[in-house]
Scaffold this motif. Structure first.
Motif, PDB file in Angstrom:
ATOM      1  N   LYS A  97       0.826  -1.219   0.000  1.00  0.00           N
ATOM      2  CA  LYS A  97       0.000   0.000   0.000  1.00  0.00           C
ATOM      3  C   LYS A  97       0.854   1.261   0.000  1.00  0.00           C
ATOM      4  O   LYS A  97       0.330   2.368   0.076  1.00  0.00           O
ATOM      5  CB  LYS A  97      -0.897   0.015   1.243  1.00  0.00           C
ATOM      6  CG  LYS A  97      -2.093  -0.895   1.133  1.00  0.00           C
ATOM      7  CD  LYS A  97      -2.890  -0.858   2.426  1.00  0.00           C
ATOM      8  CE  LYS A  97      -4.212  -1.560   2.249  1.00  0.00           C
ATOM      9  NZ  LYS A  97      -5.307  -0.650   1.939  1.00  0.00           N
ATOM     10  N   GLY A  98       2.167   1.086   0.005  1.00  0.00           N
ATOM     11  CA  GLY A  98       3.048   2.252  -0.092  1.00  0.00           C
ATOM     12  C   GLY A  98       3.640   2.714   1.229  1.00  0.00           C
ATOM     13  O   GLY A  98       4.302   3.744   1.277  1.00  0.00           O
ATOM     14  N   TYR A  99       3.381   1.966   2.313  1.00  0.00           N
ATOM     15  CA  TYR A  99       3.968   2.346   3.600  1.00  0.00           C
ATOM     16  C   TYR A  99       5.328   1.683   3.761  1.00  0.00           C
ATOM     17  O   TYR A  99       5.541   0.568   3.274  1.00  0.00           O
ATOM     18  CB  TYR A  99       3.067   1.886   4.762  1.00  0.00           C
ATOM     19  CG  TYR A  99       1.714   2.545   4.763  1.00  0.00           C
ATOM     20  CD1 TYR A  99       1.564   3.862   5.172  1.00  0.00           C
ATOM     21  CD2 TYR A  99       0.585   1.847   4.337  1.00  0.00           C
ATOM     22  CE1 TYR A  99       0.304   4.470   5.171  1.00  0.00           C
ATOM     23  CE2 TYR A  99      -0.667   2.443   4.327  1.00  0.00           C
ATOM     24  CZ  TYR A  99      -0.796   3.753   4.746  1.00  0.00           C
ATOM     25  OH  TYR A  99      -2.025   4.342   4.729  1.00  0.00           O
ATOM     26  N   GLN A 100       6.230   2.362   4.478  1.00  0.00           N
ATOM     27  CA  GLN A 100       7.514   1.739   4.823  1.00  0.00           C
ATOM     28  C   GLN A 100       7.255   0.833   6.030  1.00  0.00           C
ATOM     29  O   GLN A 100       6.794   1.310   7.065  1.00  0.00           O
ATOM     30  CB  GLN A 100       8.562   2.813   5.147  1.00  0.00           C
ATOM     31  CG  GLN A 100       9.916   2.262   5.570  1.00  0.00           C
ATOM     32  CD  GLN A 100      10.563   1.385   4.500  1.00  0.00           C
ATOM     33  OE1 GLN A 100      10.599   1.752   3.328  1.00  0.00           O
ATOM     34  NE2 GLN A 100      11.054   0.219   4.894  1.00  0.00           N
ATOM     35  N   THR A 101       7.500  -0.449   5.875  1.00  0.00           N
ATOM     36  CA  THR A 101       7.208  -1.368   6.978  1.00  0.00           C
ATOM     37  C   THR A 101       8.474  -2.075   7.455  1.00  0.00           C
ATOM     38  O   THR A 101       9.487  -2.125   6.753  1.00  0.00           O
ATOM     39  CB  THR A 101       6.140  -2.422   6.591  1.00  0.00           C
ATOM     40  OG1 THR A 101       6.650  -3.233   5.535  1.00  0.00           O
ATOM     41  CG2 THR A 101       4.851  -1.779   6.151  1.00  0.00           C
ATOM     42  N   ALA A 102       8.374  -2.607   8.683  1.00  0.00           N
ATOM     43  CA  ALA A 102       9.505  -3.308   9.281  1.00  0.00           C
ATOM     44  C   ALA A 102       8.979  -4.472  10.103  1.00  0.00           C
ATOM     45  O   ALA A 102       7.834  -4.440  10.563  1.00  0.00           O
ATOM     46  CB  ALA A 102      10.278  -2.349  10.190  1.00  0.00           C
ATOM     47  N   VAL A 103       9.820  -5.485  10.257  1.00  0.00           N
ATOM     48  CA  VAL A 103       9.468  -6.599  11.152  1.00  0.00           C
ATOM     49  C   VAL A 103      10.575  -6.760  12.181  1.00  0.00           C
ATOM     50  O   VAL A 103      11.744  -6.939  11.831  1.00  0.00           O
ATOM     51  CB  VAL A 103       9.285  -7.934  10.380  1.00  0.00           C
ATOM     52  CG1 VAL A 103       8.922  -9.054  11.365  1.00  0.00           C
ATOM     53  CG2 VAL A 103       8.224  -7.825   9.304  1.00  0.00           C
ATOM     54  N   LEU A 104      10.180  -6.659  13.460  1.00  0.00           N
ATOM     55  CA  LEU A 104      11.107  -6.955  14.553  1.00  0.00           C
ATOM     56  C   LEU A 104      10.737  -8.359  15.031  1.00  0.00           C
ATOM     57  O   LEU A 104       9.630  -8.580  15.527  1.00  0.00           O
ATOM     58  CB  LEU A 104      10.949  -5.919  15.668  1.00  0.00           C
ATOM     59  CG  LEU A 104      11.949  -5.956  16.828  1.00  0.00           C
ATOM     60  CD1 LEU A 104      11.912  -4.622  17.589  1.00  0.00           C
ATOM     61  CD2 LEU A 104      11.737  -7.090  17.792  1.00  0.00           C
ATOM     62  N   ASP A 105      11.642  -9.303  14.827  1.00  0.00           N
ATOM     63  CA  ASP A 105      11.360 -10.701  15.178  1.00  0.00           C
ATOM     64  C   ASP A 105      11.730 -10.923  16.646  1.00  0.00           C
ATOM     65  O   ASP A 105      12.897 -11.090  16.989  1.00  0.00           O
ATOM     66  CB  ASP A 105      12.197 -11.608  14.244  1.00  0.00           C
ATOM     67  CG  ASP A 105      11.864 -13.074  14.412  1.00  0.00           C
ATOM     68  OD1 ASP A 105      11.019 -13.403  15.259  1.00  0.00           O
ATOM     69  OD2 ASP A 105      12.464 -13.895  13.678  1.00  0.00           O
ATOM     70  N   ALA A 106      10.686 -10.882  17.499  1.00  0.00           N
ATOM     71  CA  ALA A 106      10.928 -11.062  18.944  1.00  0.00           C
ATOM     72  C   ALA A 106      10.808 -12.526  19.349  1.00  0.00           C
ATOM     73  O   ALA A 106      10.953 -12.860  20.517  1.00  0.00           O
ATOM     74  CB  ALA A 106       9.937 -10.211  19.741  1.00  0.00           C
ATOM     75  N   ASP A 107      10.554 -13.385  18.364  1.00  0.00           N
ATOM     76  CA  ASP A 107      10.467 -14.824  18.652  1.00  0.00           C
ATOM     77  C   ASP A 107      11.893 -15.383  18.607  1.00  0.00           C
ATOM     78  O   ASP A 107      12.282 -16.072  17.654  1.00  0.00           O
ATOM     79  CB  ASP A 107       9.544 -15.482  17.615  1.00  0.00           C
ATOM     80  CG  ASP A 107       9.082 -16.867  18.054  1.00  0.00           C
ATOM     81  OD1 ASP A 107       9.567 -17.343  19.095  1.00  0.00           O
ATOM     82  OD2 ASP A 107       8.252 -17.460  17.347  1.00  0.00           O
ATOM     83  N   VAL A 108      12.660 -15.035  19.645  1.00  0.00           N
ATOM     84  CA  VAL A 108      14.112 -15.265  19.624  1.00  0.00           C
ATOM     85  C   VAL A 108      14.483 -16.752  19.574  1.00  0.00           C
ATOM     86  O   VAL A 108      15.456 -17.138  18.920  1.00  0.00           O
ATOM     87  CB  VAL A 108      14.761 -14.563  20.851  1.00  0.00           C
ATOM     88  CG1 VAL A 108      16.238 -14.894  20.978  1.00  0.00           C
ATOM     89  CG2 VAL A 108      14.576 -13.059  20.742  1.00  0.00           C
TER      90      VAL A 108
END
Ligand SMILES: Nc1ncnc2c1ncn2[C@@H]1O[C@H](COP(=O)(O)OP(=O)(O)OP(=O)(O)O)[C@@H](O)[C@H]1O
Length: 279
Positions: free
Chosen positions: A64-75
């Motif tokens: 949709k045009g947003y800058q997205t990020a994923v923080l993987d907290a499932d260490v």
């Protein structure tokens, strides 16, 4: 009192004699970071497709045009880098840790991007794991992120608690599967969110059905869904249903989650977009 005091003690970490509310446990992000919204994706139990849904939400908002990020907290069970087919390792410069960009430009940080081998197990005690997740927030440079999605570890243990207390989570998405047992576990996740004062954006029922490739009828492999009852009980407005789909599994296994059709999650995605508008 600090020169910049805005009288909002609950979001301030200054030691101050004029404090009227308890000290905030919120950690400050890296000074070069700019993160507008933080959404945690949680599940009451493991293996219900939480990582898949986290990745699909990031992909959908990115489209949709947003800058997205994923923080993987499932260490201890990091699956996000594999779903995006990331092979390279994250690196740090004198300022901080730089996340890896996926093919379509989503920023990712995960413990597997700093371990020497993807198959090395993380055998750490809870506080060390929680400390690592906090570092993914404080030491990683997240530039111009409109939406950060956090892949939480399953359950309501030490790490989810740390994330809810230390990161400014704006809302949670709960992932579940259709079995009746799961509705009890969903209730635990909803109650945890309530206790933390974090709004529930919606619920994704994953593996909701299987679509017959010939006649397109829906087969309820895990029996009849209990999701409607659960959402009514907890006054949650939005449900998205994601079918069990072999082509999704295949794309994830090939590291091509950015090719998955995300329209099943449109209702949740619209709710997430509305949060921005309502801000
Ligand atoms: N709807 C679906 N259709 C096909 N495959 C799916 C679906 N949902 C999940 N899978 C597959 O099931 C596996 C487990 O999913 P995932 O890693 O997202 O679960 P999880 O809840 O994050 O697990 P954990 O709690 O162990 O971290 C993955 O290989 C994923 O691709």
């Amino acid at each position: 009192m600090s020169e910049n005091c805005n009288k909002s003690c609950s979001s301030c970490s200054e030691e101050c004699s004029e404090r009227t509310q308890p000290k905030s446990l919120l950690e400050q992000p890296h000074e070069c970071s700019d993160i507008k919204k933080v959404i945690a994706v949680v599940s009451g139990k493991g293996g219900v497709g939480k990582s898949l849904v986290t990745s699909m939400l990031a992909v959908s908002m990115n489209r949709k045009g947003y800058q997205t990020a994923v923080l993987d907290a499932d260490v201890t069970g990091p699956s996000v880098p594999k779903e995006f087919g990331i092979k390279e390792k994250a690196y740090a410069d004198e300022l901080g840790i730089i996340p890896i960009k996926t093919k379509t430009g989503i920023d990712i940080m995960s413990v597997n991007l700093i371990l020497e081998n993807d198959t090395d197990p993380v055998i750490w005690r809870g506080p060390i794991i929680s400390g690592m997740v906090k570092q993914f927030w404080t030491d990683v440079i997240w530039e111009d992120v409109d939406y950060m999605f956090i892949d939480m570890p399953p359950g309501t243990g030490d790490v989810p608690l740390t994330v809810f207390q230390s990161l400014p989570v704006d809302g949670i998405v709960i992932v579940t599967s259709p079995q009746e047992l799961v509705s009890m576990i969903v209730s635990k996740a909803v109650k945890m969110a309530e206790m933390m004062n974090i709004p529930v954006i919606g619920i994704v029922e994953n593996m909701s059905y299987l679509e017959c490739p010939d006649c397109h009828s829906h087969i309820n492999i895990f029996g009849e869904s209990h999701i409607e009852k659960t959402v009514k009980k907890h006054q949650i407005k939005t449900i998205s249903k994601l079918p069990l789909n072999p082509s999704i599994a295949e794309l994830c296994d090939k590291g091509m989650v950015e090719m998955v059709d995300t329209y099943y999650l449109d209702d949740i995605v619209n709710e997430i977009e509305k949060m921005e508008a309502e801000k």
